[in-house]
Motif scaffolding. Structure first.
Motif, PDB file in Angstrom:
ATOM      1  N   ASP A  37      -3.054  -3.441  -2.585  1.00  0.00           N
ATOM      2  CA  ASP A  37      -3.803  -2.365  -3.246  1.00  0.00           C
ATOM      3  C   ASP A  37      -3.743  -2.576  -4.758  1.00  0.00           C
ATOM      4  OD1 ASP A  37      -5.203  -0.073  -3.750  1.00  0.00           O
ATOM      5  OD2 ASP A  37      -3.617   1.309  -3.158  1.00  0.00           O
ATOM      6  N   GLU A  53       0.853  -1.185   0.000  1.00  0.00           N
ATOM      7  CA  GLU A  53       0.000   0.000   0.000  1.00  0.00           C
ATOM      8  C   GLU A  53       0.888   1.233   0.000  1.00  0.00           C
ATOM      9  OE1 GLU A  53      -2.436   2.688  -0.130  1.00  0.00           O
ATOM     10  OE2 GLU A  53      -3.628   0.892   0.360  1.00  0.00           O
ATOM     11  N   CYS A  60      -1.282   2.298   5.462  1.00  0.00           N
ATOM     12  CA  CYS A  60      -0.369   1.182   5.691  1.00  0.00           C
ATOM     13  C   CYS A  60       0.050   1.095   7.157  1.00  0.00           C
ATOM     14  CB  CYS A  60       0.863   1.319   4.799  1.00  0.00           C
ATOM     15  SG  CYS A  60       1.831  -0.194   4.674  1.00  0.00           S
TER      16      CYS A  60
END
Length: 225
Positions: free
Chosen positions: A52, A9, A15
């Motif tokens: 992601d 991420e 994160c």
């Protein structure tokens, strides 16, 4: 044993927030902000990857396929791409679950627990049988009939990779990349050919007419019929 998770991420706030929460739940959590960094991290084993879709140097969907092509590490997408088509693409790429942003951190934790439970149950019963060949992936044991077969680490990785992707023709390049990632050493095509030959000598009844590791001329190899 503490379970290791990787969060891929590029939003540092998200994160770090996910990392702090999950570490409070008893996980060991690493973070990566790019595909390149995640690829380096994945040279060591993780029990699950939280990924992601939108990363600075690549697409999460494509990276999920890469992860799936090299092993069975579970993947949960955590992304703002929340349309039905986005989710379908994620599952087609091989993800185990899909969580859309904005998200509940506790719901993410429950999804992680569910995927890990399912993965652990599959691992406990992860034994493959085919025409007299048996491979216990949980115990890393290979048998022909009732006789144990002693394989080198590289030979075992090749066999597992072929079996896990049976029904597909694997190019020499994809096998070489798998060996590179697992062993950390450079392996060229000539060395690959030697490993394949030795592997056949150990598991095939007739190496001139193999029934397990089949050559697809000009491309690579496939497992079984």
């Amino acid at each position: 044993m503490m379970q290791r998770l990787l969060v891929v991420e590029d939003d540092a706030i998200i994160c770090n927030g996910v990392k702090t929460f999950l570490e409070g739940k008893g996980y060991c959590v690493d973070c990566a902000a790019t595909v390149a960094e995640a690829r380096e991290r994945l040279k060591k084993p993780y029990q699950l990857v939280i990924l992601d879709c939108n990363l600075p140097d690549g697409n999460g969907i494509t990276f999920c396929r890469e992860i799936r092509g090299k092993g069975n590490t579970p993947v949960i997408f955590l992304t703002a791409n929340d349309t039905e088509q986005d989710m379908i693409e994620g599952f087609l790429a091989g993800c185990d679950d899909y969580v859309a942003k904005p998200f509940s951190i506790e719901l993410l934790n429950q999804r992680i627990m569910a995927v890990l439970r399912r993965t652990e149950a599959e691992t406990e019963n992860d034994v493959f049988h085919y025409k007299g060949l048996s491979v216990d992936f949980g115990k890393i044991q290979v048998f022909t009939g009732s006789e144990p077969v002693k394989l080198s680490a590289t030979e075992y990785k090749i066999l597992e990779f072929l079996i896990r992707n049976r029904g597909q023709v694997l190019t020499r390049k994809s096998i070489l990349e798998k060996i590179w990632d697992c062993e950390g050493n450079f392996v060229d095509e000539n060395t690959l050919n030697v490993h394949i030959r030795r592997l056949r000598q150990k598991i095939e009844e007739d190496t001139g007419h193999p029934q397990y590791i089949l050559t697809v001329f000009g491309i690579g190899y496939t497992f079984g019929e």
